[in-house]
Design a protein around this motif. Sequence first.
Motif, PDB file in Angstrom:
ATOM      1  N   LEU A 179      -7.200   9.502  -8.864  1.00 17.46           N
ATOM      2  CA  LEU A 179      -6.268   8.373  -8.592  1.00 17.46           C
ATOM      3  C   LEU A 179      -4.855   8.844  -9.017  1.00 17.46           C
ATOM      4  O   LEU A 179      -3.733   8.270  -8.451  1.00 17.46           O
ATOM      5  CB  LEU A 179      -6.575   7.299  -9.618  1.00 17.46           C
ATOM      6  N   ALA A 180      -4.594  10.010  -9.531  1.00 17.51           N
ATOM      7  CA  ALA A 180      -3.135  10.643  -9.702  1.00 17.51           C
ATOM      8  C   ALA A 180      -2.609  11.596  -8.684  1.00 17.51           C
ATOM      9  O   ALA A 180      -1.593  11.985  -8.633  1.00 17.51           O
ATOM     10  CB  ALA A 180      -3.294  11.108 -11.049  1.00 17.51           C
ATOM     11  N   LEU A 181      -3.548  11.665  -7.706  1.00 21.92           N
ATOM     12  CA  LEU A 181      -3.321  12.591  -6.362  1.00 21.92           C
ATOM     13  C   LEU A 181      -2.042  12.145  -5.936  1.00 21.92           C
ATOM     14  O   LEU A 181      -1.542  10.960  -5.641  1.00 21.92           O
ATOM     15  CB  LEU A 181      -4.238  12.494  -5.359  1.00 21.92           C
ATOM     16  N   PRO A 182      -1.237  13.037  -5.400  1.00 25.11           N
ATOM     17  CA  PRO A 182       0.170  12.640  -4.667  1.00 25.11           C
ATOM     18  C   PRO A 182      -0.085  11.699  -3.506  1.00 25.11           C
ATOM     19  O   PRO A 182      -1.094  11.596  -3.050  1.00 25.11           O
ATOM     20  CB  PRO A 182       0.718  14.042  -4.380  1.00 25.11           C
ATOM     21  N   GLU A 183       1.253  10.690  -3.309  1.00 30.39           N
ATOM     22  CA  GLU A 183       0.996  10.134  -2.014  1.00 30.39           C
ATOM     23  C   GLU A 183       0.688  10.854  -0.782  1.00 30.39           C
ATOM     24  O   GLU A 183       0.034  10.033   0.192  1.00 30.39           O
ATOM     25  CB  GLU A 183       2.232   9.175  -1.943  1.00 30.39           C
ATOM     26  N   ALA A 184       0.906  11.978  -0.637  1.00 35.87           N
ATOM     27  CA  ALA A 184       0.490  12.650   0.516  1.00 35.87           C
ATOM     28  C   ALA A 184      -1.168  12.624   0.835  1.00 35.87           C
ATOM     29  O   ALA A 184      -1.289  12.797   2.196  1.00 35.87           O
ATOM     30  CB  ALA A 184       1.151  14.099   0.367  1.00 35.87           C
ATOM     31  N   TYR A 185      -1.839  12.736  -0.099  1.00 38.20           N
ATOM     32  CA  TYR A 185      -3.281  12.783  -0.025  1.00 38.20           C
ATOM     33  C   TYR A 185      -3.748  11.448   0.269  1.00 38.20           C
ATOM     34  O   TYR A 185      -4.162  11.521   1.599  1.00 38.20           O
ATOM     35  CB  TYR A 185      -3.871  12.803  -1.275  1.00 38.20           C
ATOM     36  N   PHE A 186      -3.150  10.385   0.094  1.00 36.84           N
ATOM     37  CA  PHE A 186      -3.391   9.057   0.612  1.00 36.84           C
ATOM     38  C   PHE A 186      -2.886   8.732   2.172  1.00 36.84           C
ATOM     39  O   PHE A 186      -3.557   8.065   2.956  1.00 36.84           O
ATOM     40  CB  PHE A 186      -2.954   7.993  -0.108  1.00 36.84           C
ATOM     41  N   ASP A 187      -1.663   9.200   2.407  1.00 38.04           N
ATOM     42  CA  ASP A 187      -1.094   9.171   3.734  1.00 38.04           C
ATOM     43  C   ASP A 187      -2.073  10.162   4.562  1.00 38.04           C
ATOM     44  O   ASP A 187      -2.476   9.590   5.714  1.00 38.04           O
ATOM     45  CB  ASP A 187       0.179   9.879   3.863  1.00 38.04           C
ATOM     46  N   ALA A 188      -2.584  11.035   4.342  1.00 38.97           N
ATOM     47  CA  ALA A 188      -3.089  12.001   5.291  1.00 38.97           C
ATOM     48  C   ALA A 188      -4.587  11.410   5.419  1.00 38.97           C
ATOM     49  O   ALA A 188      -5.350  11.467   6.408  1.00 38.97           O
ATOM     50  CB  ALA A 188      -3.329  13.507   4.659  1.00 38.97           C
ATOM     51  N   PHE A 189      -5.133  11.056   4.366  1.00 39.61           N
ATOM     52  CA  PHE A 189      -6.554  10.245   4.494  1.00 39.61           C
ATOM     53  C   PHE A 189      -6.509   9.295   5.459  1.00 39.61           C
ATOM     54  O   PHE A 189      -7.434   9.132   6.350  1.00 39.61           O
ATOM     55  CB  PHE A 189      -6.853   9.852   2.968  1.00 39.61           C
ATOM     56  N   ARG A 190      -5.390   8.424   5.032  1.00 36.02           N
ATOM     57  CA  ARG A 190      -5.289   7.132   6.355  1.00 36.02           C
ATOM     58  C   ARG A 190      -5.247   7.653   7.758  1.00 36.02           C
ATOM     59  O   ARG A 190      -5.797   7.242   8.538  1.00 36.02           O
ATOM     60  CB  ARG A 190      -4.097   6.236   5.637  1.00 36.02           C
ATOM     61  N   ALA A 191      -4.316   8.849   7.995  1.00 34.36           N
ATOM     62  CA  ALA A 191      -3.928   9.143   9.096  1.00 34.36           C
ATOM     63  C   ALA A 191      -5.100   9.469   9.851  1.00 34.36           C
ATOM     64  O   ALA A 191      -5.334   9.650  11.022  1.00 34.36           O
ATOM     65  CB  ALA A 191      -2.798   9.951   9.049  1.00 34.36           C
ATOM     66  N   ASP A 192      -5.810  10.609   9.077  1.00 32.18           N
ATOM     67  CA  ASP A 192      -7.088  11.128   9.534  1.00 32.18           C
ATOM     68  C   ASP A 192      -8.164  10.183  10.151  1.00 32.18           C
ATOM     69  O   ASP A 192      -8.626  10.357  11.149  1.00 32.18           O
ATOM     70  CB  ASP A 192      -7.854  12.004   8.435  1.00 32.18           C
ATOM     71  N   HIS A 193      -8.297   9.143   9.431  1.00 33.37           N
ATOM     72  CA  HIS A 193      -9.263   8.170   9.724  1.00 33.37           C
ATOM     73  C   HIS A 193      -8.861   7.183  11.111  1.00 33.37           C
ATOM     74  O   HIS A 193      -9.623   6.637  11.629  1.00 33.37           O
ATOM     75  CB  HIS A 193      -9.750   6.980   8.491  1.00 33.37           C
ATOM     76  N   GLN A 194      -7.399   6.793  11.121  1.00 35.49           N
ATOM     77  CA  GLN A 194      -6.878   6.274  12.123  1.00 35.49           C
ATOM     78  C   GLN A 194      -7.026   7.141  13.470  1.00 35.49           C
ATOM     79  O   GLN A 194      -7.884   6.623  14.597  1.00 35.49           O
ATOM     80  CB  GLN A 194      -5.439   6.137  12.072  1.00 35.49           C
ATOM     81  N   ARG A 195      -7.076   8.282  13.139  1.00 36.43           N
ATOM     82  CA  ARG A 195      -7.214   9.384  14.563  1.00 36.43           C
ATOM     83  C   ARG A 195      -8.798   9.374  14.982  1.00 36.43           C
ATOM     84  O   ARG A 195      -9.044   9.083  16.033  1.00 36.43           O
ATOM     85  CB  ARG A 195      -6.931  10.763  14.035  1.00 36.43           C
ATOM     86  N   LYS A 196      -9.685   9.262  13.831  1.00 40.22           N
ATOM     87  CA  LYS A 196     -11.176   9.268  13.914  1.00 40.22           C
ATOM     88  C   LYS A 196     -11.516   7.890  14.626  1.00 40.22           C
ATOM     89  O   LYS A 196     -12.339   7.902  15.536  1.00 40.22           O
ATOM     90  CB  LYS A 196     -11.962   9.475  12.746  1.00 40.22           C
TER      91      LYS A 196
END
Length: 396
Positions: free
Chosen positions: A288-305
């Motif tokens: 839960l303390a991961l940087p915002e970059a993790y959440f952004d990349a996670f979201r972008a990867d799933h939008q691409r999928k």
Amino acid sequence: MTGMTSSARPLLNRRLAEFGTTIFAEMSALALRTGSINLGQGFPDTDGPEEIREAAVRALRDGRGNQYPPGPGVPELRTAIAAHQRRRYGLSLDPDTEVLVTAGATEAIAAALLALLEPGDEVIALEPYYDSYAACVAMAGATRVPVTLRPREGRFRLDLDELRDAVTDRTRLLLINTPHNPTGTVLTCEELSAVAALAVERDLLVVTDEVYEHLVFDDAVHVPLATFPGMRERTVTISSAGKTFSFTGWKVGWVTGTPALVTAVRSAKQFLTYVSAGPFQYAVAEALALPEAYFDAFRADHQRKRDLLGDGLRAAGFEVHRPRGTYFITTDITPFGEKDAHAFCRALPERCGVVAVPNSVFYDDPEAGRSQVRFTFCKKDDVLHEAANRLQRLAS
């Protein structure tokens, strides 16, 4: 007389008589039996961040969580959940009294409904709905009242007049799910504001399932219902680590709310699993303390999928309802001249080597979703490409 009972009464509690094996178990077994690609059950086919997996290993080796953790959850995780809610949504929570760790969101839902409902109460739920909702309402002895999301202008929409008309003097609770499984809709601020105003006006409790809070696409924004005026004191908010960090087997979820609400839910939860996932709780605190970059990349990867599979489904001939959240795509099979989604899904493995789930099982009135089929896209790219290629057989 071995195996006989002394009574003609059915063995299964009558409240659960309408619930057989879940559709996910049925379709996953079909995938195994036929060697098909399983796009039915929503679990990733890759693990989440390596550093979080290593955090779990470190906790195991250090002896943290190998024995019973505290009933409300380990302090590190409760503190991390409170910090996450404050950082992302401006919600201020006391980790000692307003956060409860559960065995995934499914237990959180069960504990909340068992705690807050009594026989005779009515629960309004948005349908199609995740199948555990109906079972948990039934176990509590309450009555579910569906309000149907219907496809319109490219997404499934909530009819606010229908929602208002569904409220009676017996209504105790609204069960809200956004981002919404299985339709992928994300309730807008205007819709959420209307839901909040109705809850305040009619003095209703709200349980809100927000497990896909980090999976919103395009211009959609997730806004917790608890942030709206008058909702903090009447809302039980539920989320989990499984969907956000791709460790669904860890079963780490949580409930947040006022001390009174959390105490009520904990009173039921302590007699379900009591505690669970000790070492994993420490790892999720780090996640839960991961940087915002993790959440952004996670979201972008799933939008691409989403776009990858959505394009394949359209090319195969499905009508595709473009989701704005979750990792599911709802489609319609009427372009194939078919209307029975259950029969379609049972035949699909033999026809194409792909497994999907019929949405009709998520409705009180199966006819409302009779032609809808749900696919998940939380899989590796090569799996999605292969599934799309196999589904092309339908087009020919």
